[in-house]
Design an enzyme around this catalytic site. Structure first.
Site, PDB file in Angstrom:
ATOM      1  N   GLU A 183       0.793  -1.237   0.000  1.00  0.00           N
ATOM      2  CA  GLU A 183       0.000   0.000   0.000  1.00  0.00           C
ATOM      3  C   GLU A 183       0.825   1.288   0.000  1.00  0.00           C
ATOM      4  OE1 GLU A 183      -3.870  -1.681   2.428  1.00  0.00           O
ATOM      5  OE2 GLU A 183      -2.203  -0.938   3.602  1.00  0.00           O
TER       6      GLU A 183
HETATM    7  C1  TNX Z   1      -4.423  -3.908   4.725  1.00  0.00           C
HETATM    8  S1  TNX Z   1      -2.847  -6.364   4.526  1.00  0.00           S
HETATM    9  C2  TNX Z   1      -3.174  -3.657   5.270  1.00  0.00           C
HETATM   10  C3  TNX Z   1      -3.078  -3.093   6.629  1.00  0.00           C
HETATM   11  C4  TNX Z   1      -4.435  -2.872   7.254  1.00  0.00           C
HETATM   12  C5  TNX Z   1      -5.331  -4.025   6.882  1.00  0.00           C
HETATM   13  C6  TNX Z   1      -6.664  -3.970   7.543  1.00  0.00           C
HETATM   14  C7  TNX Z   1      -1.732  -5.315   4.410  1.00  0.00           C
HETATM   15  C8  TNX Z   1      -0.454  -5.780   3.987  1.00  0.00           C
HETATM   16  N1  TNX Z   1      -1.998  -4.024   4.686  1.00  0.00           N
HETATM   17  O1  TNX Z   1      -2.334  -1.897   6.618  1.00  0.00           O
HETATM   18  O2  TNX Z   1      -4.264  -2.783   8.624  1.00  0.00           O
HETATM   19  O3  TNX Z   1      -5.511  -4.046   5.496  1.00  0.00           O
HETATM   20  O4  TNX Z   1      -7.359  -5.164   7.339  1.00  0.00           O
END
Ligand code: TNX
Length: 540
Positions: free
Chosen positions: A354
């Site tokens: 992300e």
């Molecule tokens: C996605 S899964 C994220 C996290 C959040 C989560 C909440 C991932 C690698 N990154 O930053 O906490 O979703 O479900």
């Protein structure tokens, strides 16, 4: 988000000290078939049950690992039984070869166990069950666990624990009798990597709380704890060469609470406690995104270089370190080196998820710099599956967290040598709600009740990825809405045992109808141990 524990925590009956539970559940005999995760092979012997008594001794091969497991077993059994359960080394049989002076391993079938003992035998030659496997035999005369390595003895002990009545989990003496059903269990794991992740960034959890989570993993034969140590809302680990990271970067959390961070000694305490339970800590420093807390401590690492306020919300993807600045790479080099110094395990997790504000070309250049830094430290790089397009590094591991099991970019990285940890969001994400009315959690990956968490096969889950590329499974717990240990446990139980069976048991031993019955027997154990859980309507 609620800061009060979910209803289940309040509804949990307190175990009555000094008694078994009035409904008799605490003293009901367990069955060999009730073990979670399901063992590879179980042979009942109804004539062979064994009863612990005040005279029972725990004996183990005279070797530090085996004796340590024997001590752990005795420590586990003493509170509820009230028995002394002394631990003694088992004299080795055979004559040492004159040239080396080395002693011979004890033969588990002829070794000098006396009647009424629990005997843990380390036999380095008994490699049939692999480095984590074991054989457990209960007869009227005693209990024997044998394994090639002490990890196997430890897992045999976790099985033994489940073969005693649920009351064995009480912290103070119950009435017993402490009967183990007779028979033989032969067991070994299906996957080498069986893990859970705790996000200590969105909400901070103390060392003692993390240790309790380690206990929960070990109980179900999970062997990796991934600690998500850095994120926008808090930097949770002291770094000597960048001293503001812990005290400044760690000073808050989601909702604005005080946050916190681990000193180097705290972190080492977690690592050592986990190691003693055969759990390897996998530290994650999430890069280049999820870095807002680092920028609060050191604004010069950001693209504008200007001071930023602490972030206490739950948005993702907005932050990034300046991937064009040499200072950033000096920073990452220092952080990774210090974390590696404190971490004996093979893995360093660099996040990679992300980073929405980092352009793809910039992101690729960044990974080309950072992945080799991990390799140069002698560690294996792990990243969320967003790092898949980057160049392969030796042994590189991708953690796949998608929900649609068709991912050509990941399949291509696997063809280039990557191995996978599977954390499908719609199966393993412990922050997903169980049902629409679950008081805490997310639902972006769907609702994850116990059956949903249980009923999938890591070996065939991802299209165009062969079973051999799958190192194992991990269940992440993100904590945007999870604020207390009781809430952590509520999200873990009963899904963590479901994931444990997916990771440990042979596919042929997995079946939902049987699992839900076996799992039902664990509720009274959790109650006796004071563990909060979700009383799933799917489990009788
Ligand atoms: C996605 S899964 C994220 C996290 C959040 C989560 C909440 C991932 C690698 N990154 O930053 O906490 O979703 O479900």
């Amino acid at each position: 988000m609620s800061s009060t524990p979910p209803a289940a925590a309040d509804a949990r009956p307190e175990p009555t000290p000094g008694t078994t539970r009035p409904d008799g559940v605490g003293a009901a005999p367990a069955r060999l078939d009730d073990v979670v995760p399901a063992p590879v092979h179980v042979d009942d012997d109804p004539a062979g049950s064994f009863t612990l008594t005040a005279g029972t001794t725990v004996r183990a091969t005279d070797e530090p690992g085996a004796l340590a497991v024997a001590d752990q077993l005795a420590a586990l059994l003493r509170p509820a039984t009230g028995f002394p359960l002394p631990v003694t080394g088992l004299p080795r049989t055979g004559t040492p070869p004159p040239d080396t002076g080395a002693s011979l391993p004890v033969d588990p079938t002829t070794g000098p166990a006396s009647t009424g003992d629990i005997v843990l035998t380390l036999d380095p030659d008994a490699t049939d069950h692999g480095p984590e496997g074991y054989r457990l035999v209960v007869t009227a005369d005693g209990v024997r666990i044998s394994a090639a390595a002490s990890a196997g003895l430890f897992y045999g002990v976790q099985t033994l624990r489940q073969l005693l009545p649920a009351g064995i989990e009480q912290p103070s003496p119950g009435t017993g009798p402490w009967v183990l059903p007779g028979g033989t269990v032969v067991d070994r794991p299906r996957f080498a990597y069986r893990g859970a992740m705790l996000d200590v960034c969105r909400h901070f959890f103390t060392v003692d709380e993390v240790l309790r989570v380690v206990d929960h993993l070990a109980r179900y034969k999970l062997n990796h704890l991934h600690l998500h140590l850095t994120d926008d809302q808090g930097w949770r680990i002291a770094v000597d060469s960048w001293p503001r990271l812990g005290p400044v970067g760690g000073a808050t959390q989601v909702g604005g609470g005080p946050g916190g961070h681990y000193s180097r000694a705290d972190y080492q305490r977690i690592v050592a406690y986990a190691a003693a339970r055969y759990v390897t800590v996998v530290p994650e420093i999430d890069l280049p995104g999820h870095t807002h807390a680092a920028l609060v401590a050191y604004p010069e690492l950001g693209r504008t270089g200007t001071a930023v306020e602490a972030y206490t919300g739950t948005e993702v993807g907005f932050s990034a370190v300046d991937t064009a600045s040499e200072l950033t790479y000096a920073f990452i080099g220092d952080v990774l080196r210090e974390i590696a110094e404190l971490t004996p395990g093979p893995y360093l997790h660099i996040g990679g998820d992300e980073a929405f504000t980092v352009q793809p070309a910039e992101y690729a250049t960044f990974l080309d710099r950072v992945q080799p830094m991990v390799t140069a430290l002698g560690r294996t790089v792990v990243g969320w599956h967003q790092v898949a397009p980057a160049a392969h590094e030796p042994d590189r591991v991708l953690q796949w967290w998608g929900t649609d099991p068709v991912d050509p970019v990941v399949a291509d990285a696997v063809r280039r040598g990557a191995r996978l940890i599977l954390s499908p969001g719609n199966r393993t994400y412990l922050d997903m709600k169980y049902a629409a009315d679950t008081p805490i959690g997310h639902d972006w990956a769907g609702l994850v009740e116990v059956h949903q968490a249980y009923d999938w096969d890591p070996a065939t889950h991802l299209a165009d990825v062969p079973a051999e590329a799958v190192l194992g499974v991990e269940a992440p717990l993100w904590t945007e809405s999870v604020t207390t240990l009781a809430e952590v446990e509520f999200m873990l139980f009963p899904r963590l045992p479901a994931l444990a069976e997916v990771g440990w048991s042979p596919r042929s031993r997995q079946d939902w109808a049987g699992f839900r019955q076996r799992l039902a027997g664990h509720g009274p154990r959790w109650t006796a141990a004071g563990i909060t859980f979700h009383p799933s309507p799917e489990v009788p």
